[in-house]
Design a protein around this motif. Structure first.
Motif, PDB file in Angstrom:
ATOM      1  N   ARG A 109      -6.121  17.914  -2.637  1.00 48.69           N
ATOM      2  CA  ARG A 109      -7.413  18.185  -2.008  1.00 48.69           C
ATOM      3  C   ARG A 109      -8.091  16.860  -1.708  1.00 48.69           C
ATOM      4  NH1 ARG A 109     -11.423  21.510  -5.093  1.00 48.69           N
ATOM      5  NH2 ARG A 109     -10.512  20.502  -6.916  1.00 48.69           N
ATOM      6  N   VAL A 110      -8.955  16.869  -0.740  1.00 47.96           N
ATOM      7  CA  VAL A 110      -9.682  15.659  -0.351  1.00 47.96           C
ATOM      8  C   VAL A 110     -11.180  15.966  -0.339  1.00 47.96           C
ATOM      9  CG1 VAL A 110     -10.102  14.008   1.526  1.00 47.96           C
ATOM     10  CG2 VAL A 110      -7.783  14.793   1.070  1.00 47.96           C
ATOM     11  N   ALA A 112      -4.399   8.957   1.276  1.00 45.64           N
ATOM     12  CA  ALA A 112      -4.819  10.347   1.049  1.00 45.64           C
ATOM     13  C   ALA A 112      -3.744  11.312   1.551  1.00 45.64           C
ATOM     14  CB  ALA A 112      -6.150  10.610   1.746  1.00 45.64           C
ATOM     15  N   LYS A 113      -3.187  11.012   2.707  1.00 42.83           N
ATOM     16  CA  LYS A 113      -2.154  11.896   3.263  1.00 42.83           C
ATOM     17  C   LYS A 113      -0.919  11.933   2.370  1.00 42.83           C
ATOM     18  CE  LYS A 113      -3.467  11.387   8.119  1.00 42.83           C
ATOM     19  NZ  LYS A 113      -3.220  10.649   9.374  1.00 42.83           N
ATOM     20  N   SER A 123       0.839  -1.200   0.000  1.00 44.02           N
ATOM     21  CA  SER A 123       0.000   0.000   0.000  1.00 44.02           C
ATOM     22  C   SER A 123       0.875   1.252   0.000  1.00 44.02           C
ATOM     23  CB  SER A 123      -0.894   0.032   1.240  1.00 44.02           C
ATOM     24  OG  SER A 123      -1.811  -1.010   1.191  1.00 44.02           O
ATOM     25  N   LYS A 124       1.916   1.216   0.847  1.00 43.18           N
ATOM     26  CA  LYS A 124       2.819   2.362   0.933  1.00 43.18           C
ATOM     27  C   LYS A 124       3.538   2.564  -0.402  1.00 43.18           C
ATOM     28  CE  LYS A 124       6.390   4.250   3.901  1.00 43.18           C
ATOM     29  NZ  LYS A 124       7.697   3.866   4.349  1.00 43.18           N
ATOM     30  N   MET A 125       3.933   1.418  -1.009  1.00 38.02           N
ATOM     31  CA  MET A 125       4.653   1.482  -2.281  1.00 38.02           C
ATOM     32  C   MET A 125       3.769   2.100  -3.377  1.00 38.02           C
ATOM     33  SD  MET A 125       6.480  -1.699  -4.208  1.00 38.02           S
ATOM     34  CE  MET A 125       7.110  -2.376  -2.703  1.00 38.02           C
ATOM     35  N   LEU A 157      -6.348  18.828   2.670  1.00 42.05           N
ATOM     36  CA  LEU A 157      -6.390  17.720   3.619  1.00 42.05           C
ATOM     37  C   LEU A 157      -6.538  18.204   5.054  1.00 42.05           C
ATOM     38  CD1 LEU A 157      -6.087  14.635   4.094  1.00 42.05           C
ATOM     39  CD2 LEU A 157      -3.638  15.022   4.303  1.00 42.05           C
ATOM     40  N   ASP A 158      -5.747  19.225   5.436  1.00 36.42           N
ATOM     41  CA  ASP A 158      -5.800  19.707   6.825  1.00 36.42           C
ATOM     42  C   ASP A 158      -7.185  20.242   7.167  1.00 36.42           C
ATOM     43  OD1 ASP A 158      -3.230  18.995   7.124  1.00 36.42           O
ATOM     44  OD2 ASP A 158      -2.382  21.006   6.794  1.00 36.42           O
TER      45      ASP A 158
END
Lengths: 246, 257
Positions: A211-212, A205-206, A177-179, A226-227
């Protein structure tokens, strides 16, 4: 910034279920929008509408300045070539080898000879972290993570202007997932800088989002940086983000 | 209940008609797709030779045997040759080939396309900007236009031959007289109307196989249902349309009788 994708008040129902009840957003060139939401919230439906694979009941979808919601399948084909769709299960052609899968768009849409296609296939596979040893393998011989990466290579080889990712980390272990998250970020530098990523994975997402948007009960309950979304005071958004949504 | 059934039927027939229209609009294939047509001819035709040949040969043999025993009671055993030939050329050749080969071919198409549908491979094709009708359906329909008449011709030949051999070996018929009587009563139109039917049957069974594959829903269980439905629908479509085609050909080619 030019707007590449725009959706206005999109609505879609299946029999008696209203899946999308008026979704609007726009995506600028160079931007990555992550659409989050729980299972069955309509994220994949939204992505299919954007690619013209399904038709909305109401609303407008504008791709590269052109309205597509009433276009015929034939008229949609050249527009779809400007998008790259990465399916949740990769959707590789199971009777074709990895090389044939990745080369498929070039065989279909270009007159390149085989010896011109092969180096491109190798190049795009290397971009997703795969080497030549996978070329003769069938999709059934690949792991889930490798299938996803081959699917990304196939979407990239047509050099799309916008990438659409459907749950790119679903079913993968944390390492893979990280990859995949790092790969999506890396693609922004020179390969394809604009993307819509549909996921329920907050870590992804991070990693990749400019934008989210959070899709809850058929509408974007939050849309922004995101914030800002993480700090949203909307109880439904907070319930989703903290995993307490029911 | 009846309303839901009628709605499903209307949607199925409407969908099949729309698919036929899409195929007609997309029938001009680019040169690079010709290899797909050849591949389908191999899959549909070459790999069905055994089924078509065996069925036709034994049908001709048993038809001759039954006819000979019963027609001998009326002193009409000399007419077994034309009877077998007419039955094979006009009806049994095209219909048996369409049901046996069509069922096999169409269920295979449904299974393949249905599997592609449930694993999103057809959506993947579309998302890559490929016309899936041109790539997946038209080559199969074009192949059926070649395969079914050829297999029917083979079935006709083997069916008539089977009848002749049986009459020679079992009933001691004079082969010279058998062939003379048969060729006197059988005309090219008998063969050609059967071939005309086989063209229609080929297209309809292929379209049914394709449509049921493209509309498969419900994962592997749905795939199983779609494949079974294809075999039933192909059989029923061939049997029912055979009546109307026979009527049409009689009006067109035998107007005075």
């Amino acid at each position: 910034m030019s707007v590449l994708v725009e959706a206005v008040e999109l609505r879609k129902s299946f029999e008696t279920v209203d899946v999308l009840k008026g979704v609007s957003f726009s995506l600028d060139k160079g931007e990555t929008l992550v659409v989050m939401g729980g299972s069955g919230s309509g994220k994949t439906v939204l992505l299919r509408l954007i690619d013209g694979l399904s038709q909305p009941d109401a609303g407008v979808i504008r791709l590269f300045g052109q309205n597509i919601e009433h276009l015929s399948e034939e008229a949609l084909l050249p527009i779809r070539r400007r998008l790259g769709y990465v399916f949740q299960g990769a959707a590789l052609f199971d009777s074709l080898t990895v090389e044939e899968n990745v080369a498929f768009p070039l065989h279909e849409h270009t007159a390149l000879p085989d010896d011109g296609i092969h180096p491109r296939v190798v190049h795009f596979l290397s971009l997703v972290g795969l080497d030549e040893t996978v070329l003769p393998l069938l999709p059934s011989e690949l792991s889930g993570g490798m299938r996803k990466r081959v699917g990304i290579a196939r979407a990239l080889i047509g050099q799309p202007e916008v990438l659409l990712f459907d749950e790119p980390t679903a079913g993968l272990d944390p390492t893979n997932s990280k990859m995949v998250g790092e790969l999506i970020s890396a693609l922004r530098s020179g390969v394809c800088d604009t993307a819509i990523v549909v996921t329920h994975d907050l870590e992804l997402a991070k990693t990749v989002a400019d934008r989210v948007a959070v899709l809850i009960q058929g509408r974007f309950a939050a849309l922004g940086r995101l914030d800002d979304v993480l700090g949203s005071r909307d109880p439904a958004v907070q319930a989703f983000l903290t995993g307490e949504a029911r | 209940m009846e309303a839901a059934l009628l709605r499903r039927m209307a949607m199925w027939y409407g969908g099949l008609g729309l698919l036929a229209a899409q195929v007609a609009r997309s029938v001009a294939l680019p040169r690079k797709y010709f290899a797909l047509v050849i591949h389908e001819i191999d899959v549909m035709g070459v790999r069905s030779l055994g089924v078509a040949a065996t069925a036709a040969l034994f049908t001709g043999m048993v038809f001759a045997l039954q006819s000979a025993i019963n027609m001998a009671r009326f002193g009409a055993e000399n007419y077994v040759g034309p009877l077998v030939a007419l039955a094979i050329l006009r009806e049994l050749g095209p219909v048996l080939t369409a049901i046996l080969v069509g069922g096999k071919v169409a269920s295979g198409i449904t299974a393949e396309l249905g599997s592609m549908k449930v694993t999103e491979q057809i959506d993947a094709l579309r998302s890559l900007g490929v016309n899936h009708i041109k790539r997946l359906i038209v080559p199969r329909v074009l192949a059926s236009l070649i395969v079914f008449p050829l297999l029917t011709t083979l079935a006709d030949f083997l069916g008539v031959l089977g009848g002749m051999v049986t009459m020679g070996l079992e009933r001691g018929a004079d082969m010279y007289a058998y062939i003379n009587t048969t060729t006197y009563w059988v005309v090219p139109r008998d063969f050609l109307t059967g071939i005309g039917k086989s063209v229609f049957f080929g297209v309809i069974v292929t379209l049914i196989g394709c449509y049921n594959g493209l509309t498969t829903q419900g994962g592997t269980e749905g795939l199983g249902r779609a494949t079974t439905a294809t075999v039933v629908q192909v059989t029923m479509s061939v049997i029912i349309s055979d009546f109307f085609l026979t009527k049409l050909f009689l009006i067109l080619f035998w107007p005075a009788r």
